[in-house]
Design a protein around this motif. Sequence first.
Motif, PDB file in Angstrom:
ATOM      1  N   ALA A  27       0.838  -1.207   0.000  1.00 41.56           N
ATOM      2  CA  ALA A  27       0.000   0.000   0.000  1.00 41.56           C
ATOM      3  C   ALA A  27       0.871   1.254   0.000  1.00 41.56           C
ATOM      4  O   ALA A  27       0.563   2.223  -0.707  1.00 41.56           O
ATOM      5  CB  ALA A  27      -0.940   0.003   1.206  1.00 41.56           C
ATOM      6  N   ARG A  28       1.951   1.253   0.765  1.00 38.04           N
ATOM      7  CA  ARG A  28       2.850   2.409   0.773  1.00 38.04           C
ATOM      8  C   ARG A  28       3.475   2.613  -0.604  1.00 38.04           C
ATOM      9  O   ARG A  28       3.582   3.738  -1.088  1.00 38.04           O
ATOM     10  CB  ARG A  28       3.932   2.235   1.842  1.00 38.04           C
ATOM     11  N   HIS A  29       3.871   1.522  -1.249  1.00 40.95           N
ATOM     12  CA  HIS A  29       4.433   1.630  -2.594  1.00 40.95           C
ATOM     13  C   HIS A  29       3.385   2.151  -3.576  1.00 40.95           C
ATOM     14  O   HIS A  29       3.684   2.981  -4.440  1.00 40.95           O
ATOM     15  CB  HIS A  29       4.965   0.271  -3.070  1.00 40.95           C
ATOM     16  N   ALA A  30       2.166   1.661  -3.442  1.00 42.38           N
ATOM     17  CA  ALA A  30       1.094   2.104  -4.330  1.00 42.38           C
ATOM     18  C   ALA A  30       0.792   3.587  -4.122  1.00 42.38           C
ATOM     19  O   ALA A  30       0.564   4.327  -5.090  1.00 42.38           O
ATOM     20  CB  ALA A  30      -0.162   1.260  -4.110  1.00 42.38           C
ATOM     21  N   GLN A  31       0.805   4.039  -2.868  1.00 47.60           N
ATOM     22  CA  GLN A  31       0.567   5.468  -2.603  1.00 47.60           C
ATOM     23  C   GLN A  31       1.703   6.308  -3.170  1.00 47.60           C
ATOM     24  O   GLN A  31       1.471   7.386  -3.730  1.00 47.60           O
ATOM     25  CB  GLN A  31       0.398   5.732  -1.097  1.00 47.60           C
ATOM     26  N   ALA A  32       2.929   5.821  -3.052  1.00 44.33           N
ATOM     27  CA  ALA A  32       4.063   6.554  -3.627  1.00 44.33           C
ATOM     28  C   ALA A  32       3.938   6.629  -5.148  1.00 44.33           C
ATOM     29  O   ALA A  32       4.210   7.683  -5.751  1.00 44.33           O
ATOM     30  CB  ALA A  32       5.380   5.883  -3.235  1.00 44.33           C
ATOM     31  N   LEU A  33       3.496   5.542  -5.753  1.00 41.05           N
ATOM     32  CA  LEU A  33       3.293   5.549  -7.201  1.00 41.05           C
ATOM     33  C   LEU A  33       2.181   6.525  -7.575  1.00 41.05           C
ATOM     34  O   LEU A  33       2.288   7.261  -8.554  1.00 41.05           O
ATOM     35  CB  LEU A  33       2.951   4.141  -7.697  1.00 41.05           C
ATOM     36  N   ARG A  34       1.128   6.567  -6.774  1.00 47.00           N
ATOM     37  CA  ARG A  34       0.031   7.514  -7.009  1.00 47.00           C
ATOM     38  C   ARG A  34       0.559   8.943  -6.972  1.00 47.00           C
ATOM     39  O   ARG A  34       0.235   9.757  -7.832  1.00 47.00           O
ATOM     40  CB  ARG A  34      -1.067   7.328  -5.952  1.00 47.00           C
ATOM     41  N   GLU A  35       1.402   9.247  -5.995  1.00 43.58           N
ATOM     42  CA  GLU A  35       1.967  10.593  -5.907  1.00 43.58           C
ATOM     43  C   GLU A  35       2.871  10.886  -7.098  1.00 43.58           C
ATOM     44  O   GLU A  35       2.863  11.983  -7.638  1.00 43.58           O
ATOM     45  CB  GLU A  35       2.742  10.755  -4.602  1.00 43.58           C
ATOM     46  N   SER A  36       3.636   9.893  -7.526  1.00 41.62           N
ATOM     47  CA  SER A  36       4.523  10.106  -8.668  1.00 41.62           C
ATOM     48  C   SER A  36       3.711  10.254  -9.949  1.00 41.62           C
ATOM     49  O   SER A  36       4.082  11.010 -10.834  1.00 41.62           O
ATOM     50  CB  SER A  36       5.545   8.983  -8.732  1.00 41.62           C
ATOM     51  N   ARG A  37       2.591   9.576 -10.035  1.00 36.24           N
ATOM     52  CA  ARG A  37       1.696   9.729 -11.190  1.00 36.24           C
ATOM     53  C   ARG A  37       1.244  11.174 -11.317  1.00 36.24           C
ATOM     54  O   ARG A  37       1.094  11.706 -12.409  1.00 36.24           O
ATOM     55  CB  ARG A  37       0.479   8.810 -11.024  1.00 36.24           C
ATOM     56  N   ASN A  38       1.075  11.832 -10.179  1.00 38.87           N
ATOM     57  CA  ASN A  38       0.635  13.226 -10.191  1.00 38.87           C
ATOM     58  C   ASN A  38       1.674  14.158 -10.805  1.00 38.87           C
ATOM     59  O   ASN A  38       1.358  15.289 -11.160  1.00 38.87           O
ATOM     60  CB  ASN A  38       0.273  13.686  -8.784  1.00 38.87           C
TER      61      ASN A  38
END
Length: 80
Positions: A27-38
């Motif tokens: 989940a932490r990796h997915a949230q980091a990816l979400r932020e990087s997607r931004n």
Amino acid sequence: MLPLARWSLESLITVAAELEYIDASLARHAQALRESRNLIHPDKHLRERSTPDGHLASISQQVVRAVLEALARRTAVGSR
């Protein structure tokens, strides 16, 4: 409560972790990816001077695959 189709990606990831569909680390990796997607937003890309490259794309693909595989395992028929 909003219909599922209107949930934010952040909420979807958080709930998936709370329901143990994905583990906390993923989940932490997915949230980091979400932020990087931004960072795709041109203004934010310029402000943060991000320089995504092939390595970042590869890491992003691995995170997405890990999430999808975890969800598939957890939601497979008979896995409960």
